[in-house]
Motif scaffolding. Structure first.
Motif, short mmCIF file in Angstrom:
data_model
loop_
_atom_site.label_atom_id
_atom_site.label_comp_id
_atom_site.label_asym_id
_atom_site.label_seq_id
_atom_site.Cartn_x
_atom_site.Cartn_y
_atom_site.Cartn_z
N GLY A 145 5.93 0.98 -6.93
CA GLY A 145 6.88 1.91 -7.54
C GLY A 145 6.43 2.63 -8.79
O GLY A 145 7.24 3.26 -9.46
N CYS A 146 5.16 2.57 -9.14
CA CYS A 146 4.65 3.33 -10.29
C CYS A 146 4.61 4.81 -9.92
O CYS A 146 4.50 5.16 -8.75
CB CYS A 146 3.22 2.89 -10.64
SG CYS A 146 3.07 1.22 -11.26
N PHE A 147 4.64 5.67 -10.93
CA PHE A 147 4.43 7.09 -10.68
C PHE A 147 2.94 7.34 -10.49
O PHE A 147 2.12 6.73 -11.19
CB PHE A 147 4.92 7.95 -11.85
CG PHE A 147 6.41 8.14 -11.87
CD1 PHE A 147 7.02 9.00 -10.98
CD2 PHE A 147 7.18 7.43 -12.75
CE1 PHE A 147 8.39 9.16 -10.98
CE2 PHE A 147 8.55 7.58 -12.77
CZ PHE A 147 9.16 8.45 -11.88
N VAL A 148 2.60 8.23 -9.56
CA VAL A 148 1.20 8.60 -9.41
C VAL A 148 0.77 9.31 -10.69
O VAL A 148 1.59 9.93 -11.38
CB VAL A 148 0.96 9.46 -8.15
CG1 VAL A 148 1.25 8.66 -6.89
CG2 VAL A 148 1.76 10.74 -8.18
N ALA A 149 -0.50 9.20 -11.03
CA ALA A 149 -0.97 9.67 -12.33
C ALA A 149 -1.68 11.02 -12.28
O ALA A 149 -1.58 11.80 -13.22
CB ALA A 149 -1.89 8.63 -12.95
N ASN A 150 -2.42 11.28 -11.20
CA ASN A 150 -3.20 12.52 -11.15
C ASN A 150 -3.58 12.83 -9.71
O ASN A 150 -3.42 12.00 -8.81
CB ASN A 150 -4.45 12.42 -12.04
CG ASN A 150 -5.37 11.29 -11.63
OD1 ASN A 150 -5.96 11.32 -10.55
ND2 ASN A 150 -5.50 10.28 -12.48
N GLY B 191 -4.65 1.26 -8.43
CA GLY B 191 -5.76 1.89 -7.74
C GLY B 191 -5.48 2.49 -6.38
O GLY B 191 -6.42 2.84 -5.66
N SER B 192 -4.22 2.65 -5.99
CA SER B 192 -3.93 3.26 -4.69
C SER B 192 -4.29 4.74 -4.71
O SER B 192 -4.17 5.42 -5.74
CB SER B 192 -2.46 3.09 -4.34
OG SER B 192 -2.15 1.74 -4.11
N LYS B 193 -4.73 5.25 -3.56
CA LYS B 193 -5.08 6.66 -3.38
C LYS B 193 -4.45 7.16 -2.09
O LYS B 193 -4.46 6.45 -1.08
CB LYS B 193 -6.60 6.84 -3.33
CG LYS B 193 -7.31 6.49 -4.62
CD LYS B 193 -8.81 6.68 -4.48
CE LYS B 193 -9.53 6.34 -5.75
NZ LYS B 193 -9.33 7.31 -6.81
N PHE B 194 -3.95 8.38 -2.12
CA PHE B 194 -3.29 9.00 -0.97
C PHE B 194 -3.90 10.37 -0.73
O PHE B 194 -4.20 11.11 -1.67
CB PHE B 194 -1.79 9.16 -1.24
CG PHE B 194 -1.11 7.87 -1.63
CD1 PHE B 194 -0.55 7.05 -0.66
CD2 PHE B 194 -1.04 7.48 -2.96
CE1 PHE B 194 0.08 5.86 -1.02
CE2 PHE B 194 -0.41 6.29 -3.33
CZ PHE B 194 0.15 5.48 -2.35
N VAL C 66 -2.50 6.78 3.19
CA VAL C 66 -3.25 5.90 2.29
C VAL C 66 -4.75 6.11 2.50
O VAL C 66 -5.25 5.98 3.61
CB VAL C 66 -2.87 4.42 2.53
CG1 VAL C 66 -3.70 3.51 1.62
CG2 VAL C 66 -1.39 4.19 2.30
N ALA C 67 -5.45 6.44 1.41
CA ALA C 67 -6.90 6.60 1.46
C ALA C 67 -7.61 5.39 0.86
O ALA C 67 -8.78 5.19 1.09
CB ALA C 67 -7.31 7.86 0.69
N GLY C 68 -6.88 4.58 0.10
CA GLY C 68 -7.47 3.39 -0.49
C GLY C 68 -6.49 2.67 -1.39
O GLY C 68 -5.48 3.22 -1.79
N GLY C 69 -6.82 1.43 -1.67
CA GLY C 69 -6.00 0.65 -2.58
C GLY C 69 -4.97 -0.21 -1.89
O GLY C 69 -4.92 -0.26 -0.68
N PRO C 70 -4.12 -0.85 -2.67
CA PRO C 70 -3.17 -1.80 -2.10
C PRO C 70 -1.89 -1.19 -1.51
O PRO C 70 -1.09 -1.92 -0.95
CB PRO C 70 -2.82 -2.69 -3.30
CG PRO C 70 -2.96 -1.78 -4.48
CD PRO C 70 -4.13 -0.90 -4.13
N ALA C 71 -1.69 0.10 -1.60
CA ALA C 71 -0.45 0.70 -1.07
C ALA C 71 -0.30 0.39 0.42
O ALA C 71 -1.24 0.57 1.19
CB ALA C 71 -0.44 2.21 -1.28
N PRO C 72 0.89 -0.07 0.85
CA PRO C 72 1.08 -0.47 2.24
C PRO C 72 1.43 0.67 3.20
O PRO C 72 1.28 0.52 4.40
CB PRO C 72 2.26 -1.45 2.16
CG PRO C 72 3.05 -0.96 1.00
CD PRO C 72 2.05 -0.43 0.02
#
Length: 148
Positions: free
Chosen positions: A97-102, A114-117, A124-130
């Protein structure tokens, strides 16, 4: 005759209460859990999903090709994967639930864990996002991008 409460009874009752309380709130952090919509394949001027409507967000020239722009107050990120094609997604990471940063190098980035979309579809391109970022609906009229 009443029996005094034992330590075991008090601890078991407290644990059961905490479990029930925790379960009653499950899924509330993102509007109720299963009610989120996955990104849909929509025409380049719009993206599927629900968002408060009508407010102009930005001008098309302010959203870089291959990148995007984050609107924290509206909880939305607008991307331009290809010249003239605009997409919009929730700016709230599906991990915790964090806001994306950039937005950089073709991904929408959450720096909390460290999630990437991907800018093209929110996947999801990477990280722990489900799961992917939910799509949001926008309209592009002339050089104006607005929430639909």
């Amino acid at each position: 005759m009443t029996h005094p409460s034992t330590r075991r009874t008090v601890l078991a009752t407290g644990a059961a209460s905490a479990l029930l309380l925790g379960c009653s709130k499950y899924g509330d952090e993102n509007g109720g859990g299963d009610t989120e919509e996955a990104p849909s394949a929509a025409p380049s001027g719009t993206a599927g999903g629900a968002a408060p409507g009508g407010k102009e967000l930005t001008r098309t020239a302010d959203v870089p090709v291959g990148g995007g722009k984050i609107f924290k107050d509206e909880k939305v990120v607008v991307t331009q994967p290809e010249k003239g094609g605009f997409k919009a997604f929730s700016a709230v990471c599906t991990h915790q639930g964090c806001f994306v940063a950039n937005v950089s190098d073709g991904t929408i980035n959450c720096t909390c864990h460290g999630s990437k979309f991907r800018v093209a579809d929110g996947s999801v391109a990477g990280g722990p996002a489900p799961k992917p970022l939910p799509a949001r609906q926008i309209t592009v009229e002339g050089d104006s991008i607005s929430l639909a």
